[in-house]
Scaffold this active site. Structure first.
Site, mmCIF file in Angstrom:
data_model
loop_
_atom_site.group_PDB
_atom_site.id
_atom_site.type_symbol
_atom_site.label_atom_id
_atom_site.label_comp_id
_atom_site.label_asym_id
_atom_site.label_seq_id
_atom_site.Cartn_x
_atom_site.Cartn_y
_atom_site.Cartn_z
ATOM 1 N N ARG A 60 -3.964 34.414 4.850
ATOM 2 C CA ARG A 60 -4.745 35.296 5.483
ATOM 3 C C ARG A 60 -4.912 36.482 6.044
ATOM 4 O O ARG A 60 -4.851 37.371 6.613
ATOM 5 C CB ARG A 60 -6.242 34.835 5.446
ATOM 6 C CG ARG A 60 -6.913 34.081 4.123
ATOM 7 C CD ARG A 60 -8.122 33.921 4.281
ATOM 8 N NE ARG A 60 -9.025 34.419 4.276
ATOM 9 C CZ ARG A 60 -10.587 34.593 4.587
ATOM 10 N NH1 ARG A 60 -10.655 33.389 5.185
ATOM 11 N NH2 ARG A 60 -11.477 35.547 4.351
ATOM 12 N N CYS A 111 -12.837 34.769 13.422
ATOM 13 C CA CYS A 111 -11.720 33.905 12.314
ATOM 14 C C CYS A 111 -12.721 35.003 10.828
ATOM 15 O O CYS A 111 -12.511 36.283 11.141
ATOM 16 C CB CYS A 111 -12.924 32.410 11.612
ATOM 17 S SG CYS A 111 -14.586 32.666 11.871
#
Length: 278
Positions: free
Chosen positions: A178, A237
């Site tokens: 990611r 995050c």
């Protein structure tokens, strides 16, 4: 005590009057998972706080996918499970730390000092013979004073003003694919905040036979060695939840830092914010 307690300690202190145990189990892909797990069986005396509905607020244009609730709402949530100023709060999940670390960070942010995460979670507690029950006891409403620790939190503007500062390390807690933009299952853009470093949050854990424990301080010091050379560290995050386990680990080894609570999902909600892909 560090920011964690082990299962043996909790078993020994389970019936202490000032202990408040909080079940934080959840699954980002299954919003009913935490409720089902709690009803199936939880640590004796544990109350449940829902990560999605009680430790996150309504999603808006900005703020990310798990915005922090208002201070008043958070205060009410914690008081409703019986937390007082003198409470020792122990929070847990199955051991991967994401849910309880979110609760730990928020309570610390509100100024509550005695909050700990159960290392190894309910699995380790049950393994050593700790009492698991389906019973839900009565709760006396608590009362906590709020003393916001502003130095623990960063917002988008704060991060934007530091992306080119060589003395600041911006830490991306998501999995590497990611981070590099190879895979993005949730957000509308892929990649990472410019100049951010990749430190996948699950790398702070040791896993054995399906059970997770936080790595030793020696292991964590080695993992985060590079960050010690920076004057400032900012952790993020996808939505502000799994940055919290990294925050917990950094706190264990004394690395001062802030959490960007809106995280990547907030960052990309501003069209003029750039992202890096590599």
């Amino acid at each position: 005590m560090s920011n964690l307690v082990n299962a043996s300690w909790l078993k020994e202190h389970l019936n202490d009057k000032n202990i408040v145990i909080v079940d934080c189990r959840f699954n980002l892909m299954d919003k009913e998972y935490g409720k089902r797990s709690y009803e199936k069986g939880h640590i004796k005396g544990a109350r449940r706080i829902d990560i999605e509905t009680e430790l996150s607020s309504e999603v808006k244009v900005h703020g990310g996918r798990h915005p922090l609730p208002s201070i008043d709402k958070l205060k009410n949530t914690f008081e409703n499970v019986g937390i007082r100023n003198d409470s020792i709060v122990v929070c847990y999940d199955e051991g991967d730390l994401s849910g309880p670390a979110r609760l730990w960070w928020i309570l610390k942010y509100l100024g509550h000092k005695n909050v700990y995460v159960l290392d190894g979670g309910i699995k380790e507690f049950e393994e050593i013979g700790g009492e698991i029950t389906r019973e839900v006891g009565d709760v006396n409403k608590g009362n906590i004073d709020i003393n916001i620790q502003e130095n623990m939190r960063a917002d988008m503007i704060y991060v934007r003003n530091r992306i080119d500062n060589k003395n600041v390390a911006i830490v991306d807690s998501r999995e590497y694919k990611r981070y590099i933009g190879e895979f993005e299952p949730v957000d509308k853009k892929c990649g990472h905040i410019p100049n951010a470093k990749s430190y996948f949050w699950m790398n702070i854990l040791n896993e054995k036979s399906g059970k997770f424990n936080l790595k030793s301080k020696e292991e964590l010091n080695k993992l985060f060695e590079e960050l010690k050379g920076y004057k400032e560290v900012i952790v993020y995050c996808g939505s502000g939840i799994t940055a919290c386990p990294n925050s917990l680990a950094l706190s264990e080894i004394g690395i001062n830092h802030k959490v960007y609570t809106g995280s990547f999902s907030d960052w990309i909600s501003y069209d003029d914010n750039k992202v890096d892909i590599k």
